[in-house]
Every structure is written in C-alpha cells, then in structure tokens.
Design a protein around this motif. Structure first.
Motif, PDB file in Angstrom:
ATOM      1  N   GLN A 164     -98.065 -70.445  28.948  1.00  0.00           N
ATOM      2  CA  GLN A 164     -97.481 -71.427  29.867  1.00  0.00           C
ATOM      3  C   GLN A 164     -97.783 -72.842  29.352  1.00  0.00           C
ATOM      4  N   GLU A 222     -99.758 -77.492  37.636  1.00  0.00           N
ATOM      5  CA  GLU A 222     -99.257 -76.521  36.653  1.00  0.00           C
ATOM      6  C   GLU A 222     -98.413 -75.511  37.424  1.00  0.00           C
ATOM      7  N   PHE A 223     -97.363 -74.994  36.779  1.00  0.00           N
ATOM      8  CA  PHE A 223     -96.534 -73.978  37.418  1.00  0.00           C
ATOM      9  C   PHE A 223     -96.366 -72.842  36.415  1.00  0.00           C
ATOM     10  N   VAL A 224     -95.332 -72.891  35.581  1.00  0.00           N
ATOM     11  CA  VAL A 224     -95.197 -71.839  34.580  1.00  0.00           C
ATOM     12  C   VAL A 224     -95.025 -72.515  33.213  1.00  0.00           C
ATOM     13  N   GLU A 248    -103.285 -69.974  31.204  1.00  0.00           N
ATOM     14  CA  GLU A 248    -102.536 -68.707  31.172  1.00  0.00           C
ATOM     15  C   GLU A 248    -101.889 -68.529  29.797  1.00  0.00           C
TER      16      GLU A 248
HETATM   17 CA    CA Z   1     -99.208 -70.801  36.042  1.00  0.00          CA
END
Ligand code: CA
Length: 361
Positions: A164, A222-224, A248
C-alpha cells in the motif's frame, strides 16, 4: 444432508454421474427420466462495501470462479458489508454456519485472535509474493487453518492488495520530530506503531476519511494504494502522498468457508472451491498492480499530487517498533508462538534473498 442428494438410487445416480459435466444435463437415456443436476446455493458475506473496487469486486470474482469451475453446480450469492451482516461480523457468521462463506482480511479478527494478523499483513512484514510463498509453500496456510479450526472456519488466501502507500499528509514529514503529535487515520498494528513513535492514531471508517482530512480534524490518513485512493478523491483533501506502505507491505485477503459446508461437498467440489480461491488470490494481485500503476500516473500527472518518501529516521524507528510489536503478537499462546516462529524464519530467509535479488539499481 446435501451429500445425500447426490447418492440417489440406481439409474438416476448413473445418469447424474454420466452427465455431471453437462449444465442442463439433458442427455436422454432409454428408460431413465431427464434430470437436472443439483445446484448447491451458498451465501458469501464480505467486509467490503457493495461493489468496492478491487476488494468487493474481488469477492464477486471469486463467486463467479466457483460457479464457472464447478460448471454451475455451486452458485454463490455475494453480499456487501451491512447487507446481510455488518463488516465485523463476517467471521462469526461463517463460524456459526448462518452463511457458508465470507471474504475479508484476517487482521480484522485480531481482537479475538491476535496472531491472525500474520495471515493478512504486519508492518515491515512479507511482500505479496512472499506471503503467497509462505502460505502455499512455507507452511503458513496449514497454521492459518489450525488457528481457525476451533471456530469451524476454513481459510484460504482470497486476494492481495500488493504493497500500500504510507498515506496522505497535509503536513510535511522531514524527520521523526514531525511524527510527534501527528494525528493520523491509521488502523490496526500500524496505528499502534505510530502511537509508540509519538503520534496519535485515529480510528475513522473509510467513508469518513475524506471529510476528516479536508476539515483538518486529522493531519494525515492511510487507506490503501493509488487505485482505491484515487477513487476516494483524497488528492483534493491533502497535499502530499507518502510512500512506502510500511504498515501493509502486501496484504493478503481471506476467503473463509464454514467447515461443515465445505465437508458436505463431494471431494471434487471441495477441490474446485479451493482452486477458485487461488485463482481469485492471483487475479486480485494482478488487478492491483495494474490499477495502482495507472492511478499513480493519473494522481501525479493530472492532479498534481506531490509524491514523497518517508525519511530514513522515521522508517528506521517505525521498523524497530514494529519488530517489537510483532514479537508480542507471538507471545500469546503456544500456537501464536509457532506461527510467529514460522513467519520470522521465512521472513529472515526471504529478506536475504530479496536484498540480493532486487538490487537492480
Ligand atoms: Ca491500509
């Protein structure tokens, strides 16, 4: 119960076997009536919003593969988060047998099973391909199945987001100093690492990240990765896009199956369900790699996003804390210990190879 349907008497059983590969089973045999094959109907609940790009669509792809590979003998209907059960009840729904299948990520169950995180992603852990290798060739999948067995749940890898991004920041990070008091949306173990490094992790659902960033309620999120982040429009709410996604590095998604539902299938269908999971696992990683690279280009060239790498002192500190934290996950009980030992041994050898083999520049 279901198995009994297959073992019908005499001529019919022969006919079913003979036309097992034919969808409508309309072979006409003298003396026997035309009979359609039994269709097994399964329900899959997921932790993803309905139709969510990459993840929700990955779960739908898995259902299609099961249908296709079984030649229509199993039909799986997919429900997004909240349509049948809330996202965080997917594991329990599969465990109780109220549904046959689920799709999500094992780190969502870390409250119940701390070492479940090893089977999705841990900070500074394995890459996507290394996860596949540990799970499929390094004994990881057997340990995962052992961990879930008391819950009546059979896990398979069911996708991977690849590495990510570190996230969207409205504040420039020049050194570890800038982490102090940083308010950031970062769930799970990454959030714990940020906290131990002096920051303030915030728990914010995916759909609310944009407004929290835009209103200045948080400094970062943070997301993806680019694929999902572009779709959520985060570039309109934050200036800087930081990498790498230390929190991640290669998140495996899970396909979980109720054990009794699995065991009630004839052997060939059990193998087909497992094979479909592996197909979906591979397909999602291919999709993310393509879409991330395209979306990153759009973010930079069309939306003027400023890409930045986290400074070395920040990454070094995060790594040091992560290693302590991951070690703690392995200290819970005997099985956690075994999982940690297996993961760590694989990681040490994989990283040695990674550093040698990837040193192209
Ligand atoms: Ca994430």
């Amino acid at each position: 119960m279901k198995r009994r349907h297959f073992v019908t008497a005499g001529a019919t059983a022969t006919l079913l076997t003979a036309c097992g590969q034919s969808k409508d089973c309309s072979i006409s045999t003298a003396g026997a009536s035309t009979e359609k094959q039994e269709v097994i109907k399964w329900t899959m609940v997921t932790t993803w919003p309905p139709g969510f790009q990459g993840l929700g669509t990955g779960a739908e792809y898995l259902a299609e593969q099961i249908n296709k590979l079984s030649n229509g003998r199993i039909k799986v209907k997919v429900y997004g988060a909240g349509e049948l059960v809330p996202a965080l009840q997917v594991f329990d729904a599969v465990s109780s047998g109220s549904v046959q299948m689920g799709h999500g990520a094992s780190y969502y169950w870390k409250g119940k099973l701390p070492s479940a995180s090893f089977f999705s992603s841990v900070p500074f852990g394995l890459s996507a391909q290394e996860m596949n290798s540990w799970l499929l060739k390094g004994g990881g999948l057997e340990l995962w199945q052992e961990l879930y067995a008391p819950f009546n749940v059979f896990p398979m890898p069911g996708g991977n987001t690849d590495i990510q991004m570190a996230g969207w920041f409205n504040k420039e990070i020049k050194s570890l100093e800038d982490i102090q008091g940083l308010k950031m949306r970062i769930p799970g173990l990454g959030g714990e690492v940020l906290k131990r490094a002096g920051g303030t992790p915030e728990l914010i659902a995916g759909g609310e990240i944009f407004s929290a960033l835009e209103m200045g309620r948080i400094d970062a999120a943070e997301f993806v990765g680019p694929f999902n982040d572009l779709a959520f429009g985060f570039y309109k709410a934050a200036k800087f896009y930081y990498y790498p996604g230390w929190q991640e590095p290669g998140t495996t998604l899970e396909a979980i199956i109720n054990k009794e539902a699995m065991e009630s299938l004839p052997q060939d269908l059990q193998e087909i369900v497992k094979a479909a999971c592996l197909v979906a696992n591979n397909d999602m990683l291919a999709e993310f790699t393509l879409q991330n690279s395209k979306a990153l280009k759009t973010l930079v060239e069309k939306h003027g996003v400023i890409l930045k790498k986290l400074p070395k002192d920040v990454l070094d500190k995060f790594q040091e804390i992560s290693e302590e934290l991951v070690k703690e996950l392995g200290e819970n009980d005997e099985l956690s210990n075994k999982i940690y030992a297996s993961y760590l041994a694989f990681k040490e050898s994989a990283i040695e190879w990674r550093q040698i083999s990837q040193s192209l520049s």
